[in-house]
Design a protein around this motif. Structure first.
Motif, short mmCIF file in Angstrom:
data_model
loop_
_atom_site.label_atom_id
_atom_site.label_comp_id
_atom_site.label_asym_id
_atom_site.label_seq_id
_atom_site.Cartn_x
_atom_site.Cartn_y
_atom_site.Cartn_z
N SER A 9 0.85 -1.20 0.00
CA SER A 9 0.00 0.00 0.00
C SER A 9 0.88 1.25 0.00
O SER A 9 2.04 1.21 0.41
CB SER A 9 -0.91 0.01 1.23
OG SER A 9 -0.17 0.27 2.40
N LYS B 231 0.50 3.69 1.97
CA LYS B 231 0.79 3.97 3.38
C LYS B 231 2.04 3.21 3.83
O LYS B 231 2.91 3.76 4.50
CB LYS B 231 -0.41 3.60 4.24
CG LYS B 231 -0.20 3.88 5.71
CD LYS B 231 -1.40 3.47 6.54
CE LYS B 231 -1.10 3.73 8.00
NZ LYS B 231 -2.15 3.23 8.87
N ASN C 7 -6.86 -1.39 -6.59
CA ASN C 7 -7.50 -1.32 -5.28
C ASN C 7 -7.39 -2.66 -4.58
O ASN C 7 -7.47 -3.72 -5.21
CB ASN C 7 -8.98 -0.92 -5.41
CG ASN C 7 -9.14 0.52 -5.83
OD1 ASN C 7 -8.29 1.35 -5.55
ND2 ASN C 7 -10.23 0.82 -6.51
N ASP D 115 -10.39 -3.98 0.97
CA ASP D 115 -10.69 -2.59 1.32
C ASP D 115 -10.42 -1.72 0.09
O ASP D 115 -9.28 -1.38 -0.19
CB ASP D 115 -9.83 -2.15 2.50
CG ASP D 115 -10.23 -0.79 3.05
OD1 ASP D 115 -10.92 -0.02 2.33
OD2 ASP D 115 -9.83 -0.48 4.19
N LYS D 116 -11.47 -1.37 -0.60
CA LYS D 116 -11.35 -0.62 -1.87
C LYS D 116 -10.74 0.77 -1.69
O LYS D 116 -10.32 1.40 -2.65
CB LYS D 116 -12.71 -0.50 -2.56
CG LYS D 116 -13.36 -1.82 -2.90
CD LYS D 116 -12.57 -2.55 -3.95
CE LYS D 116 -13.27 -3.85 -4.32
NZ LYS D 116 -12.44 -4.77 -5.03
N ARG D 117 -10.65 1.25 -0.44
CA ARG D 117 -10.05 2.57 -0.20
C ARG D 117 -8.52 2.50 -0.27
O ARG D 117 -7.86 3.52 -0.43
CB ARG D 117 -10.45 3.09 1.19
CG ARG D 117 -11.93 3.32 1.34
CD ARG D 117 -12.27 3.63 2.78
NE ARG D 117 -11.93 2.44 3.58
CZ ARG D 117 -11.93 2.38 4.91
NH1 ARG D 117 -12.25 3.45 5.60
NH2 ARG D 117 -11.63 1.29 5.55
N ILE D 118 -7.97 1.30 -0.17
CA ILE D 118 -6.52 1.12 -0.16
C ILE D 118 -6.03 0.85 -1.58
O ILE D 118 -6.54 -0.04 -2.26
CB ILE D 118 -6.10 -0.04 0.77
CG1 ILE D 118 -6.49 0.29 2.21
CG2 ILE D 118 -4.61 -0.31 0.66
CD1 ILE D 118 -6.26 -0.85 3.19
N SER D 119 -5.05 1.63 -2.00
CA SER D 119 -4.43 1.45 -3.31
C SER D 119 -3.13 0.67 -3.14
O SER D 119 -2.26 1.06 -2.36
CB SER D 119 -4.15 2.83 -3.93
OG SER D 119 -3.51 2.67 -5.17
#
Length: 156
Positions: A55, A57, A87, A91-95
């Motif tokens: 990710s 992050k 994605n 969790d589709k918010r995480i790239s």
């Protein structure tokens, strides 16, 4: 190449920064000419190589670069066909960032090249000094970490 400021030439923090800037300039010139990569892009490749997908992050945490710079460099490496993003399925918010086939081949080259570049640099150092500098740099890094931890302690 940055020039030494005479007033600071015997000040250890300045000496370290100056040496690091010279090393970075040389390093960047080498990788720019050979692979058209900047130092931040090279760094991302070295983090991604053994750990993809990862990710953004995690890239921030592992690389020590800020998220804006990482985002910018990812876009540039995607445009070069070296990385791709997708994605996370849970969790589709995480790239998630991964190497393409071209990126993996480049990583293998970079990994091999890093060792030879290091040897090229250390070839210019006297033999006894090579290990000593590694130890001294480790000691300096530890001292800086201790200073940083003091800065984080709550003030009374």
């Amino acid at each position: 190449m940055p020039r030494i400021i005479p007033l600071l030439e015997h000040y250890p923090p300045y000496q370290l920064v100056h040496a690091a800037e010279m090393l970075r300039d040389t390093f960047e010139q080498f990788y720019q000419q050979r692979y058209q990569l900047t130092v931040p892009q090279w760094r991302l490749m070295m983090v991604l190589g053994p750990h993809y997908p990862i990710s953004q992050k995690e890239l921030v945490e592992t690389s020590g670069m800020d998220k804006v710079r990482i985002s910018r460099e990812i876009r540039r490496l995607v445009a070069k066909g070296i990385l791709f993003t997708e994605n996370d399925e849970q969790d589709k918010r995480i790239s998630l960032v991964s190497l393409t086939h071209q990126g993996l081949a480049l990583f293998v080259q970079l990994k091999e090249e890093a060792g030879s570049w290091q040897h090229t640099l250390t070839d210019y150092l006297p033999g006894a000094f090579r290990e000593a500098i590694r130890q001294h740099l480790h000691t300096v890094s530890s001292a800086i970490e201790q200073l940083q931890s003091l800065d984080k302690e709550p003030q009374e």
